[in-house]
Write an enzyme that holds these catalytic residues in place. Structure first.
Site, mmCIF file in Angstrom:
data_model
loop_
_atom_site.group_PDB
_atom_site.id
_atom_site.type_symbol
_atom_site.label_atom_id
_atom_site.label_comp_id
_atom_site.label_asym_id
_atom_site.label_seq_id
_atom_site.Cartn_x
_atom_site.Cartn_y
_atom_site.Cartn_z
ATOM 1 N N HIS A 97 -14.460 25.474 -36.478
ATOM 2 C CA HIS A 97 -15.410 24.413 -36.612
ATOM 3 C C HIS A 97 -16.672 24.623 -35.633
ATOM 4 O O HIS A 97 -17.839 24.278 -36.359
ATOM 5 C CB HIS A 97 -14.742 23.037 -35.986
ATOM 6 C CG HIS A 97 -15.424 21.875 -36.422
ATOM 7 N ND1 HIS A 97 -15.299 21.133 -37.480
ATOM 8 C CD2 HIS A 97 -16.340 21.419 -35.725
ATOM 9 C CE1 HIS A 97 -16.022 19.991 -37.273
ATOM 10 N NE2 HIS A 97 -16.760 20.077 -36.338
ATOM 11 N N GLU A 98 -16.630 24.883 -34.327
ATOM 12 C CA GLU A 98 -17.659 24.907 -33.700
ATOM 13 C C GLU A 98 -18.605 26.295 -33.925
ATOM 14 O O GLU A 98 -19.791 26.136 -34.076
ATOM 15 C CB GLU A 98 -17.279 24.875 -32.052
ATOM 16 C CG GLU A 98 -16.688 23.708 -31.660
ATOM 17 C CD GLU A 98 -17.392 22.468 -31.898
ATOM 18 O OE1 GLU A 98 -19.045 22.438 -31.881
ATOM 19 O OE2 GLU A 98 -16.957 21.343 -32.142
ATOM 20 N N HIS A 101 -20.716 25.044 -37.063
ATOM 21 C CA HIS A 101 -22.043 24.335 -36.655
ATOM 22 C C HIS A 101 -23.063 25.572 -35.987
ATOM 23 O O HIS A 101 -24.345 25.392 -36.505
ATOM 24 C CB HIS A 101 -21.592 23.475 -35.527
ATOM 25 C CG HIS A 101 -21.011 22.315 -35.880
ATOM 26 N ND1 HIS A 101 -21.449 21.477 -36.846
ATOM 27 C CD2 HIS A 101 -19.984 21.571 -35.498
ATOM 28 C CE1 HIS A 101 -20.859 20.622 -37.036
ATOM 29 N NE2 HIS A 101 -19.751 20.597 -36.323
ATOM 30 N N ASP A 173 -19.149 13.972 -37.628
ATOM 31 C CA ASP A 173 -20.077 14.717 -38.217
ATOM 32 C C ASP A 173 -20.673 14.122 -39.611
ATOM 33 O O ASP A 173 -21.867 14.019 -39.825
ATOM 34 C CB ASP A 173 -19.827 16.381 -38.476
ATOM 35 C CG ASP A 173 -19.593 16.925 -36.898
ATOM 36 O OD1 ASP A 173 -19.984 16.805 -36.152
ATOM 37 O OD2 ASP A 173 -18.669 18.054 -37.243
#
Length: 302
Positions: A97-98, A101, A173
């Site tokens: 996930h990170e 981003h 988000d």
């Protein structure tokens, strides 16, 4: 609450707060100011106190860059929550996930540079990606907001690609992306279809500490068009994030694996991981010419 300075003003305030304090040679107030946008004098004083506490706990006498940055993270995101145990599958999901981003943020020309990525839980966050502005900014262009939407959705898209399912981790988000898209359409006149008009008013009572939300002052037909425009912006951002992560699938895997190994990626290590990524061209988002019967715009352009 006090005046909220930009990075330049923040640097001057930091210098003032640091005066008379033992400070290491590696401290870069410009970098610290870029990591603390919107901090008031009181916020910076709190930052200094946190840095002093971290220094004292380690039986040191000099505040260095590492402790200042650790203090920023504590002030912004909260203390580390090492007691929040995640199983291997959850850690892998957070890492991807990170990484999503971060890769989308690095690839887009109008996004702020990525400074740090971590999967150490802090506050309510299971991980975060920090981006830093390169200069004082008082206006935000449409292209910057559109790229920001893609960065917000990068984590969700990475989950789709590598986790095989989607999780609740992207909830905040999606909320922020939807709010940003709605403001672009209804408050900033950034919708080509609806044009430069303000649609709806916010009915707030600040002295009661509450915001009653968005009050519609338009027809159901216009509401439908607003929803269409918001969805179009979100879909465009999702598709751009998907293109970037598919093009950089090997980097996505490498960054996620590195996060699982060391938990925080920054500095030279971050630059090394990002090296294979090609920046996408700045496509621009021009404002379309509209009918001008009076010829006023044409005369101004001559």
């Amino acid at each position: 609450a006090g005046e909220r300075p930009g990075p330049t003003g923040g640097r001057a305030m930091l210098d003032g707060h640091a005066k008379g304090k033992p400070r290491a040679d590696d401290v870069d107030c410009d970098v610290i100011a870029r990591q603390t946008p919107g901090f008031t004098g009181g916020d910076l004083a709190n930052l200094r106190n946190e840095a002093e506490l971290l220094t004292a706990r380690e039986d040191e006498t000099t505040i260095d860059m590492h402790r200042l940055e650790a203090a920023i993270i504590r002030v912004v995101a909260g203390p580390e929550r090492r007691t929040r145990l995640m199983d291997a599958d959850e850690r892998r999901t957070v890492a991807y996930h990170e990484a999503g981003h971060a890769i989308v943020g690095h690839a887009l020309p109008n996004a702020d540079p990525v400074h740090r990525i971590t999967i150490i839980p802090r506050g309510q966050a299971l991980g975060y990606t920090m981006q830093l502005p390169t200069q004082d900014r008082y206006l935000v262009r449409r292209g910057q907001l559109i790229d920001r939407l893609a960065v917000m959705l990068g984590g969700r898209v990475a989950e789709e690609l590598r986790v095989g399912d989607i999780t609740t981790g992207a909830g905040d988000d999606i909320k922020r992306a939807t709010e940003t898209a709605r403001e672009m359409v209804t408050q900033y006149g950034m919708s080509d279809a609806l044009g430069p008009v303000v649609l709806g008013q916010k009915d707030s009572q600040p002295f009661l500490g509450r915001d009653l939300g968005h009050q519609a002052d338009y027809s159901a037909q216009v509401a439908f068009r607003i929803d269409e425009e918001i969805r179009a912006l979100i879909d465009e951002a999702h598709d751009e994030a998907l293109e970037i992560l598919v093009e950089n699938a090997s980097v996505l895997d490498a960054l996620a694996e590195k996060l699982l190994e060391v938990e925080t990626v920054e500095g030279d290590l971050l630059a090394e991981v990002f090296a294979p990524i090609s920046k996408r061209p700045n496509r621009g988002h021009p404002v379309p010419d509209r009918a001008d019967p009076a010829g006023v715009v044409a005369s101004l352009r001559r």
